[in-house]
Write a protein that holds these residues in place. Structure first.
Motif, PDB file in Angstrom:
ATOM      1  N   TRP A 197      20.713  14.763  18.665  1.00 45.07           N
ATOM      2  CA  TRP A 197      20.949  13.945  17.485  1.00 45.07           C
ATOM      3  C   TRP A 197      19.607  13.499  16.900  1.00 45.07           C
ATOM      4  O   TRP A 197      18.754  12.968  17.599  1.00 45.07           O
ATOM      5  CB  TRP A 197      21.807  12.742  17.842  1.00 45.07           C
ATOM      6  N   HIS A 198      19.419  13.738  15.612  1.00 51.39           N
ATOM      7  CA  HIS A 198      18.105  13.510  15.015  1.00 51.39           C
ATOM      8  C   HIS A 198      17.674  12.048  15.050  1.00 51.39           C
ATOM      9  O   HIS A 198      16.483  11.748  15.097  1.00 51.39           O
ATOM     10  CB  HIS A 198      18.081  14.043  13.580  1.00 51.39           C
ATOM     11  N   ARG A 199      18.611  11.139  15.031  1.00 49.27           N
ATOM     12  CA  ARG A 199      18.236   9.727  15.070  1.00 49.27           C
ATOM     13  C   ARG A 199      17.605   9.360  16.409  1.00 49.27           C
ATOM     14  O   ARG A 199      16.670   8.558  16.475  1.00 49.27           O
ATOM     15  CB  ARG A 199      19.459   8.862  14.792  1.00 49.27           C
ATOM     16  N   VAL A 249      13.823   7.876  16.926  1.00 45.12           N
ATOM     17  CA  VAL A 249      13.580   6.625  17.647  1.00 45.12           C
ATOM     18  C   VAL A 249      12.674   6.855  18.853  1.00 45.12           C
ATOM     19  O   VAL A 249      11.837   6.003  19.200  1.00 45.12           O
ATOM     20  CB  VAL A 249      14.920   5.991  18.079  1.00 45.12           C
ATOM     21  N   SER A 250      12.806   8.025  19.490  1.00 44.27           N
ATOM     22  CA  SER A 250      11.999   8.320  20.674  1.00 44.27           C
ATOM     23  C   SER A 250      10.614   8.847  20.321  1.00 44.27           C
ATOM     24  O   SER A 250       9.842   9.211  21.208  1.00 44.27           O
ATOM     25  CB  SER A 250      12.720   9.346  21.556  1.00 44.27           C
ATOM     26  N   GLY A 251      10.293   8.922  19.034  1.00 43.64           N
ATOM     27  CA  GLY A 251       8.965   9.320  18.610  1.00 43.64           C
ATOM     28  C   GLY A 251       8.740  10.812  18.531  1.00 43.64           C
ATOM     29  O   GLY A 251       7.590  11.257  18.429  1.00 43.64           O
ATOM     30  N   ARG A 252       9.819  11.612  18.584  1.00 49.15           N
ATOM     31  CA  ARG A 252       9.675  13.064  18.543  1.00 49.15           C
ATOM     32  C   ARG A 252      10.028  13.656  17.182  1.00 49.15           C
ATOM     33  O   ARG A 252      10.244  14.852  17.051  1.00 49.15           O
ATOM     34  CB  ARG A 252      10.533  13.695  19.642  1.00 49.15           C
ATOM     35  N   ALA A 269      10.658  13.547   8.127  1.00 47.55           N
ATOM     36  CA  ALA A 269      11.644  14.510   8.604  1.00 47.55           C
ATOM     37  C   ALA A 269      12.985  13.834   8.853  1.00 47.55           C
ATOM     38  O   ALA A 269      14.048  14.375   8.521  1.00 47.55           O
ATOM     39  CB  ALA A 269      11.148  15.188   9.881  1.00 47.55           C
ATOM     40  N   HIS A 270      12.943  12.632   9.411  1.00 43.40           N
ATOM     41  CA  HIS A 270      14.177  11.883   9.640  1.00 43.40           C
ATOM     42  C   HIS A 270      14.867  11.561   8.322  1.00 43.40           C
ATOM     43  O   HIS A 270      16.099  11.695   8.206  1.00 43.40           O
ATOM     44  CB  HIS A 270      13.849  10.595  10.395  1.00 43.40           C
ATOM     45  N   ALA A 271      14.100  11.174   7.320  1.00 36.96           N
ATOM     46  CA  ALA A 271      14.687  10.860   6.011  1.00 36.96           C
ATOM     47  C   ALA A 271      15.347  12.092   5.392  1.00 36.96           C
ATOM     48  O   ALA A 271      16.423  12.000   4.775  1.00 36.96           O
ATOM     49  CB  ALA A 271      13.608  10.312   5.082  1.00 36.96           C
TER      50      ALA A 271
END
Length: 317
Positions: free
Chosen positions: A142-144, A148-151, A156-158
């Motif tokens: 899951w991308h979120r 959150v884990s800094g990877r 990219a998340h946006a």
């Protein structure tokens, strides 16, 4: 074992000389046939391009970046090192290669995106599950969680948040939805798209030319559902062995350093994969062929089965 005749080229496996009709010239000729870099075998249209890509598994577009892997334009030209034309927009070879890299992925015949070395790569569909299992092995599903884990970068998340809300989207619409529409955000958007392609999160599905040029982007798992489902059944160790074997069968010869450059495993991970391939007779290790690098990895496909069995027996003795 018979003696070598004067002037006969010798294949040496782990220090044991075995007379074979195998040389740098013979290997290069075999690679030319497989990569279609001879005039008689050159790609002439979509059907021959798909046959070529299914045979080699992986191909770059206009250059191979010193890897020895095939690239589509060379196969279209039927030459190993074609010269870049002065007027690319009017060159038939450039035009056909560009057309093929558009139409084949658009019809979901192959995958196309920044993958090996972070460069645009065409991948046969049968090799896509192993790519997913290997290149996404350390990434949360899951991308979120990845963000959150800094990877995963913020940009990219946006982009993924925007595509999960609505997909597919053309580049201008995607930039607006992701909050990256300002001209000053162009480089951040491009870096994020490259990051997401290499992570097999997004895929380019179309290049629109009218009324204005733009790419259309979609979620990878939405576009390639079967490959994503198949990848869940492949352990990363098996995926690395599959990809290493496939690349070796395409390169015909390589080195551990070159496979590390392409697939980015640790030394321990690669050693396990190569040991598995060697046990299955898929490769020979520490081969010496005059004119080629030491510690050569040689694909088992380069040698007839009877000769391969003899080489393996002799090397074990």
């Amino acid at each position: 074992m018979r003696r070598t005749r004067p002037g006969e080229r010798v294949l040496v496996v782990r220090g044991s000389p075995v007379p074979e009709r195998l040389s740098r010239r013979a290997l290069a000729a075999a690679r030319d046939r497989l990569h279609r870099t001879t005039p008689a075998l050159r790609i002439r249209g979509e059907r021959s391009a798909l046959t070529f890509l299914e045979a080699v598994g992986f191909a770059f577009l206009f250059d191979n970046f010193g890897t020895g892997l095939p690239f589509l334009w060379a196969a279209v030209c039927g030459r190993r090192d074609p010269r870049w034309p002065r007027h690319t927009h009017h060159d038939p070879g450039i035009g056909l290669a560009w057309h093929l890299k558009d139409v084949l992925p658009a019809r979901r015949k192959v995958y196309y995106g920044k993958l090996l070395l972070g460069k645009p790569t065409l991948v046969a569909l049968r090799d896509l599950p192993a790519c997913i299992a290997w290149f996404k092995r350390a990434t949360p599903a899951w991308h979120r969680v990845a963000f959150v884990s800094g990877r995963m970068s913020r940009a990219a998340h946006a982009i993924l948040e925007a595509l999960h809300a609505e997909h597919p989207l053309y580049t201008p619409d995607l930039r607006r939805a992701a909050g990256l529409a300002h001209p000053g955000e162009t480089r951040a958007f491009e870096r994020a798209i490259a990051e997401l392609q290499q992570g097999l999160w997004v895929v380019k599905t179309e290049e629109r030319y009218e009324p204005s040029f733009a790419y259309r982007w979609d979620l990878f798992e939405s576009r390639y559902r079967r490959a994503a489902a198949a990848a869940e059944r492949i352990a990363p160790t098996e995926a690395l062995a599959q990809l290493s074997g496939r690349l070796l069968d395409t390169l015909l010869w390589s080195t551990p350093r070159e496979l590390t450059r392409l697939l980015r495993p640790t030394a321990e991970e690669l050693e396990v994969a190569l040991g598995d391939l060697e046990a299955r007779g898929r490769l020979l290790r520490d081969v010496r062929v005059p004119g080629l690098p030491p510690r050569l990895l040689l694909s088992g496909s380069t040698i007839p089965p009877d000769a391969l069995r003899r080489l393996l027996r002799d090397s074990d003795g």
